[in-house]
Scaffold this motif. Structure first.
Motif, short mmCIF file in Angstrom:
data_model
loop_
_atom_site.label_atom_id
_atom_site.label_comp_id
_atom_site.label_asym_id
_atom_site.label_seq_id
_atom_site.Cartn_x
_atom_site.Cartn_y
_atom_site.Cartn_z
N ASN A 73 0.82 -1.21 0.00
CA ASN A 73 0.00 0.00 0.00
C ASN A 73 0.86 1.26 0.00
O ASN A 73 0.55 2.24 -0.68
N ARG A 74 1.93 1.24 0.77
CA ARG A 74 2.83 2.41 0.83
C ARG A 74 3.50 2.64 -0.53
O ARG A 74 3.59 3.77 -1.01
N LYS A 111 1.66 6.70 -6.97
CA LYS A 111 0.61 7.65 -7.35
C LYS A 111 1.03 9.08 -7.04
O LYS A 111 0.79 10.00 -7.84
N ALA A 112 1.67 9.30 -5.90
CA ALA A 112 2.11 10.65 -5.53
C ALA A 112 3.14 11.19 -6.52
O ALA A 112 3.20 12.40 -6.76
N TYR A 170 2.36 1.69 -3.44
CA TYR A 170 1.30 2.14 -4.34
C TYR A 170 1.04 3.64 -4.16
O TYR A 170 0.95 4.39 -5.13
N ASP A 171 0.94 4.08 -2.90
CA ASP A 171 0.70 5.50 -2.61
C ASP A 171 1.84 6.37 -3.14
O ASP A 171 1.60 7.45 -3.69
#
Length: 67
Positions: A30-31, A37-38, A33-34
């Motif tokens: 999840n980290r 995206k950022a 992935y974030d």
């Protein structure tokens, strides 16, 4: 988080130490992935920068294995 009966059934018999590792892996994915995206990267761009195949990156995020 929405509870999914099949998922709940699958994890009911998993040892706590295994669940701890699974949860850590999910948190890491999840980290990543974030951060992708950022940075406005596609998974393809990220895979290329990491020297990985697109399919490997996809498995990190969308592992649909059943129990």
């Amino acid at each position: 988080m929405k509870k999914i009966p099949l998922f709940e059934q699958c994890v009911a018999n998993v040892a706590p130490e295994v669940m701890e590792e699974v949860n850590l892996n999910i948190d890491i994915a999840n980290r990543i992935y974030d951060l992708i995206k950022a940075k406005n990267l596609t998974q393809h761009e990220f895979a290329s920068r990491m020297g990985k195949r697109d399919s490997e990156i996809s498995r990190w995020f969308y592992n649909g294995d059943s129990c």
